[in-house]
Design an enzyme around this catalytic site. Sequence first.
Site, PDB file in Angstrom:
ATOM      1  N   SER A  84      28.707   3.647   2.407  1.00 30.46           N
ATOM      2  CA  SER A  84      29.142   3.926   3.775  1.00 30.46           C
ATOM      3  C   SER A  84      29.625   2.689   4.520  1.00 30.46           C
ATOM      4  O   SER A  84      30.041   2.786   5.672  1.00 30.46           O
ATOM      5  CB  SER A  84      27.983   4.548   4.560  1.00 30.46           C
ATOM      6  OG  SER A  84      26.961   3.599   4.790  1.00 30.46           O
ATOM      7  N   THR A 212      27.582   4.283   7.696  1.00 31.79           N
ATOM      8  CA  THR A 212      27.610   3.255   8.759  1.00 31.79           C
ATOM      9  C   THR A 212      26.271   2.524   8.883  1.00 31.79           C
ATOM     10  O   THR A 212      25.222   3.089   8.591  1.00 31.79           O
ATOM     11  CB  THR A 212      27.930   3.899  10.142  1.00 31.79           C
ATOM     12  OG1 THR A 212      29.090   4.698  10.022  1.00 31.79           O
ATOM     13  CG2 THR A 212      28.110   2.883  11.252  1.00 31.79           C
ATOM     14  N   THR A 230      31.231  -0.135   9.273  1.00 30.69           N
ATOM     15  CA  THR A 230      31.324   1.114   8.513  1.00 30.69           C
ATOM     16  C   THR A 230      32.598   1.187   7.677  1.00 30.69           C
ATOM     17  O   THR A 230      33.578   0.496   7.985  1.00 30.69           O
ATOM     18  CB  THR A 230      31.330   2.310   9.494  1.00 30.69           C
ATOM     19  OG1 THR A 230      31.227   3.524   8.775  1.00 30.69           O
ATOM     20  CG2 THR A 230      32.602   2.350  10.329  1.00 30.69           C
ATOM     21  N   ARG A 240      42.785   6.474  10.392  1.00 37.05           N
ATOM     22  CA  ARG A 240      41.762   7.045  11.295  1.00 37.05           C
ATOM     23  C   ARG A 240      40.771   5.946  11.707  1.00 37.05           C
ATOM     24  O   ARG A 240      40.274   5.193  10.886  1.00 37.05           O
ATOM     25  CB  ARG A 240      41.015   8.180  10.589  1.00 37.05           C
ATOM     26  CG  ARG A 240      39.871   8.799  11.413  1.00 37.05           C
ATOM     27  CD  ARG A 240      38.524   8.246  11.038  1.00 37.05           C
ATOM     28  NE  ARG A 240      37.410   8.941  11.687  1.00 37.05           N
ATOM     29  CZ  ARG A 240      36.158   8.526  11.675  1.00 37.05           C
ATOM     30  NH1 ARG A 240      35.837   7.405  11.062  1.00 37.05           N
ATOM     31  NH2 ARG A 240      35.208   9.207  12.268  1.00 37.05           N
ATOM     32  N   THR A 263      25.355   5.972  14.521  1.00 33.35           N
ATOM     33  CA  THR A 263      25.934   6.320  13.226  1.00 33.35           C
ATOM     34  C   THR A 263      26.180   7.831  13.264  1.00 33.35           C
ATOM     35  O   THR A 263      25.658   8.523  14.132  1.00 33.35           O
ATOM     36  CB  THR A 263      24.976   5.969  12.071  1.00 33.35           C
ATOM     37  OG1 THR A 263      23.718   6.628  12.296  1.00 33.35           O
ATOM     38  CG2 THR A 263      24.718   4.476  11.970  1.00 33.35           C
ATOM     39  N   GLY A 264      26.955   8.312  12.326  1.00 35.64           N
ATOM     40  CA  GLY A 264      27.234   9.753  12.302  1.00 35.64           C
ATOM     41  C   GLY A 264      28.648  10.046  12.754  1.00 35.64           C
ATOM     42  O   GLY A 264      29.526   9.178  12.689  1.00 35.64           O
TER      43      GLY A 264
HETATM   44  N1  GLY Z   1      30.309   6.656  12.894  1.00 32.91           N
HETATM   45  C1  GLY Z   1      31.185   6.191  11.911  1.00 32.91           C
HETATM   46  C2  GLY Z   1      32.484   6.858  11.905  1.00 32.91           C
HETATM   47  O1  GLY Z   1      32.594   7.999  12.318  1.00 32.91           O
HETATM   48  O2  GLY Z   1      33.446   6.255  11.462  1.00 32.91           O
END
Ligand code: GLY
Length: 361
Positions: A84, A212, A230, A240, A263-264
């Site tokens: 991640s 992340t 991340t 993105r 995170t998430g």
């Molecule tokens: N929280 C990490 C991402 O969505 O890239």
Amino acid sequence: MPLTRRTFLQNAAAVGAGAAITHGLPRAAAMTPSPGIPKPVVVSSANGLRAVTRAMELIREGSDALDAVIAGVNIVENDPDDTSVGYGGLPNEEGVVELDAAVMHGPTHRAGAVAALRNIKNPSSVARTVMERTDHVLLVGDGALRFARAHGFKEEDLLTAKARQAWLNWKENLSNRDDWLPPHTPDDKDIGEILDPLLRDAFGAFFRHTGTIHCSGIDAKGNMSCVTTTSGLAFKIPGRVGDSPIIGAGLYVDNAVGSAGSTGRGEINLVNCSSRMVVEAMQRGKSPEQACLDVLQSIMEHTRMRRLRDDTGRPRFEVEFYALNARGEYGGARIYSGGKFSVHDGTEARHVPLAYLYKKG
Ligand code: GLY
């Protein structure tokens, strides 16, 4: 007037008067906290046990919190087994690893960030260089890479065999209307079938990894800093950018109040400025844990898209918050039960359960 390195160093020196300067940041002169200064604490996401351990070691040696938390997350960025973050992170939909990271320094309220950075395994260190060596906050894509090159960061292929296999598996199982097929094994199981359970999330949907690492710390002088780094949403559309490199979304620190990060699902934090909201909730007197829960609740009230909720109205995504206040109190929360985060509060590095909004299942 632009903040030059000279004025930055003057500011830093003013914050840590009498302290030696290392990497442009003040080092704490002594480890004995003054009256009123909380003892050092470092918090991180569940994958940050090694990060909080390293950060606490450095803080004990007198490091500024920013030096400490970046050194902590560098360990995870360098780890090929953490898919991640950094080297070994899962790639975009074209099989290219693109990294996002940001740092924020409490005492000077400065920040630096990079997004969609390719070929450099420590984006958090590049983000810190953006903070220290430019008058900007965020560099993206090719510009970020050229900036990193200019500062001598080594370029390398970040796609490990494990991450490439996961990407191929995703691609080969995405649709039966294209020409990508999973390979067949001698026992007639294809690799897709074998990997499939690993790639499905708690909701049974294809797992879109948003791992992340976030790390926030308070040092021996009572100063706070934070970092989030991340590889972003697995198999994302190239270019993105998630919440991690966005100050206020993926992390935020107000040195007088507290530090928070996430995170998430990044898109949720981008439309809610969540980390800043967590810090503001602490400023209104909420405990770190309650601040995280309040922001989760607010996020739920603002999540109107049908596809992001299941038939009972519960969210079909996960997001975690970690928070530390200026008194050294800490807490974290996420949407569903079963989560944990990493803490080192001077005794040992350990996992602590996250509070939650909904019981899983
Ligand atoms: N929280 C990490 C991402 O969505 O890239």
